[in-house]
Write a protein that holds these residues in place. Sequence first.
Motif, mmCIF file in Angstrom:
data_model
loop_
_atom_site.group_PDB
_atom_site.id
_atom_site.type_symbol
_atom_site.label_atom_id
_atom_site.label_comp_id
_atom_site.label_asym_id
_atom_site.label_seq_id
_atom_site.Cartn_x
_atom_site.Cartn_y
_atom_site.Cartn_z
ATOM 1 N N ALA A 1 -84.127 -28.017 26.534
ATOM 2 C CA ALA A 1 -84.028 -28.232 28.228
ATOM 3 C C ALA A 1 -83.257 -28.870 28.790
ATOM 4 N N ALA A 2 -82.270 -28.710 29.043
ATOM 5 C CA ALA A 2 -81.071 -29.082 29.678
ATOM 6 C C ALA A 2 -81.424 -29.722 30.841
ATOM 7 N N ILE A 3 -81.174 -31.723 31.029
ATOM 8 C CA ILE A 3 -81.393 -32.141 31.728
ATOM 9 C C ILE A 3 -79.125 -33.136 32.532
ATOM 10 N N THR A 4 -79.328 -32.642 33.556
ATOM 11 C CA THR A 4 -78.309 -34.320 34.006
ATOM 12 C C THR A 4 -78.290 -35.590 34.822
ATOM 13 N N VAL A 5 -77.668 -35.999 33.381
ATOM 14 C CA VAL A 5 -78.144 -37.634 34.893
ATOM 15 C C VAL A 5 -76.850 -38.160 34.653
ATOM 16 N N ALA A 6 -76.154 -38.704 35.452
ATOM 17 C CA ALA A 6 -74.962 -38.925 36.380
ATOM 18 C C ALA A 6 -74.173 -38.248 35.385
ATOM 19 N N GLY A 7 -74.114 -36.995 35.682
ATOM 20 C CA GLY A 7 -73.174 -36.487 35.362
ATOM 21 C C GLY A 7 -73.467 -35.712 33.876
ATOM 22 N N ARG A 8 -74.343 -36.484 32.675
ATOM 23 C CA ARG A 8 -74.049 -36.311 31.647
ATOM 24 C C ARG A 8 -75.231 -35.174 31.067
ATOM 25 N N ARG A 9 -74.751 -34.290 30.582
ATOM 26 C CA ARG A 9 -75.686 -33.246 30.350
ATOM 27 C C ARG A 9 -76.625 -33.522 28.914
ATOM 28 N N LEU A 10 -77.675 -33.900 28.856
ATOM 29 C CA LEU A 10 -78.386 -34.012 27.933
ATOM 30 C C LEU A 10 -79.430 -32.698 27.351
ATOM 31 N N LEU A 11 -80.456 -33.113 26.167
ATOM 32 C CA LEU A 11 -81.272 -32.193 26.324
ATOM 33 C C LEU A 11 -82.603 -32.783 25.874
ATOM 34 N N ALA A 12 -84.348 -31.962 26.657
ATOM 35 C CA ALA A 12 -84.925 -32.432 26.492
ATOM 36 C C ALA A 12 -85.574 -32.287 25.415
ATOM 37 N N ASP A 13 -85.920 -32.317 23.718
ATOM 38 C CA ASP A 13 -86.382 -31.593 23.072
ATOM 39 C C ASP A 13 -88.460 -31.341 23.179
ATOM 40 N N ARG A 14 -88.788 -31.067 22.922
ATOM 41 C CA ARG A 14 -89.901 -30.532 23.051
ATOM 42 C C ARG A 14 -90.831 -31.365 22.343
ATOM 43 N N SER A 15 -90.456 -31.808 21.922
ATOM 44 C CA SER A 15 -91.459 -33.161 20.531
ATOM 45 C C SER A 15 -90.895 -34.866 21.720
ATOM 46 N N GLY A 16 -90.369 -34.765 22.672
ATOM 47 C CA GLY A 16 -90.267 -35.764 23.151
ATOM 48 C C GLY A 16 -88.736 -36.123 22.780
ATOM 49 N N ALA A 17 -87.994 -36.751 22.181
ATOM 50 C CA ALA A 17 -87.125 -36.849 21.549
ATOM 51 C C ALA A 17 -85.672 -35.935 22.672
ATOM 52 N N LEU A 18 -84.652 -37.017 22.816
ATOM 53 C CA LEU A 18 -84.169 -36.463 23.926
ATOM 54 C C LEU A 18 -82.686 -36.592 23.432
ATOM 55 N N LEU A 19 -81.783 -35.353 23.280
ATOM 56 C CA LEU A 19 -80.610 -35.437 22.572
ATOM 57 C C LEU A 19 -79.101 -35.033 23.622
ATOM 58 N N TRP A 20 -78.323 -35.834 23.280
ATOM 59 C CA TRP A 20 -77.187 -35.971 23.686
ATOM 60 C C TRP A 20 -75.979 -35.239 22.840
ATOM 61 N N ALA B 1 -91.710 -25.140 23.610
ATOM 62 C CA ALA B 1 -90.605 -24.978 25.102
ATOM 63 C C ALA B 1 -90.974 -26.003 25.404
ATOM 64 N N VAL B 2 -89.930 -26.777 26.783
ATOM 65 C CA VAL B 2 -90.225 -27.793 27.409
ATOM 66 C C VAL B 2 -90.327 -27.029 28.497
ATOM 67 N N HIS B 3 -91.185 -27.389 29.433
ATOM 68 C CA HIS B 3 -91.537 -26.826 31.418
ATOM 69 C C HIS B 3 -90.700 -27.632 32.217
ATOM 70 N N ARG B 4 -89.610 -27.326 33.040
ATOM 71 C CA ARG B 4 -89.937 -28.062 34.083
ATOM 72 C C ARG B 4 -90.155 -27.269 35.735
ATOM 73 N N LEU B 5 -90.978 -28.877 36.194
ATOM 74 C CA LEU B 5 -91.679 -28.263 37.560
ATOM 75 C C LEU B 5 -90.805 -29.449 38.326
ATOM 76 N N PRO B 6 -91.194 -29.191 39.519
ATOM 77 C CA PRO B 6 -90.953 -30.708 40.446
ATOM 78 C C PRO B 6 -91.886 -31.226 41.020
ATOM 79 N N VAL B 7 -92.369 -32.400 40.242
ATOM 80 C CA VAL B 7 -93.640 -33.361 40.645
ATOM 81 C C VAL B 7 -94.324 -33.176 41.721
ATOM 82 N N ALA B 8 -93.428 -32.624 42.872
ATOM 83 C CA ALA B 8 -94.182 -31.954 44.397
ATOM 84 C C ALA B 8 -95.511 -31.288 43.158
ATOM 85 N N ARG B 9 -95.543 -30.035 42.843
ATOM 86 C CA ARG B 9 -96.355 -29.354 42.573
ATOM 87 C C ARG B 9 -97.565 -29.388 41.437
ATOM 88 N N LEU B 10 -96.940 -31.130 41.269
ATOM 89 C CA LEU B 10 -98.337 -31.337 39.775
ATOM 90 C C LEU B 10 -99.947 -31.936 41.047
#
Length: 225
Positions: free
Chosen positions: A4-23, A214-223
């Motif tokens: 799942a794509a995550i953008t941090v400071a304009g950099r596109r990173l990929l969150a993996d279902r294992s818990g690892a982060l790919l750049w 898969a990696v599922h995105r949810l707003p923290v406010a919904r948790l």
Amino acid sequence: MSLAAITVAGRRLLADRSGALLWPEHGLLVIADLHFEKGSAFARRGQLLPPYDTRSTLDALEAVLARLRPRRVVSLGDGFHDVAGSTRLGAAEAARLRRLVRAHDWIWVLGNHDPAPPVALGGRGEEAVEIDGLTLRHAPAPGRPEGEVAGHLHPVARLHRRGRCVSRACFVGDPARLVLPAFGAYTGGLDVREGAISGLFGSAPAAWLLGRSAVHRLPVARLEA
């Protein structure tokens, strides 16, 4: 999808279902809080746990490295549960980990549990790593720095599903910073709505929950609180 794509400071990173982060742009894989040899550390204090945590964590680590094939690996601190953890590795586990480290440009970021790198296993130790506008460190820094990727807090998200509460390790972040889930088998977790995590973020944060495929995105406010 497992990523799942995550953008941090304009950099596109990929969150993996294992818990690892790919750049992908830098061929970089980031993992946090492996806590190798936590079981043996507890056993030394008389708290017996099944002694399979290192093997399970190694299995997961080998699998994600084979699947995503990074050139560089950054372990965001607490790679071992204590400073002597690397000396308690079994011979087979030590050989497996040494092979993984030597096959990559491997950096051990120093953590609160392991303030010195495991020299005999290869790689190099760093207090933090700065790459292309992002700072990779063990624990989140005070304030709200732009472009931070950290571990340490072992974030977990909870939500109701089909009449029951489901708990999942997760990434949690906003556009400025990201906290990774713990990768280790015996790590536990802290609810993302606890102040130690929720207080890190200025804008409404999101959680990326680790599912089986898969990696599922949810707003923290919904948790769930």
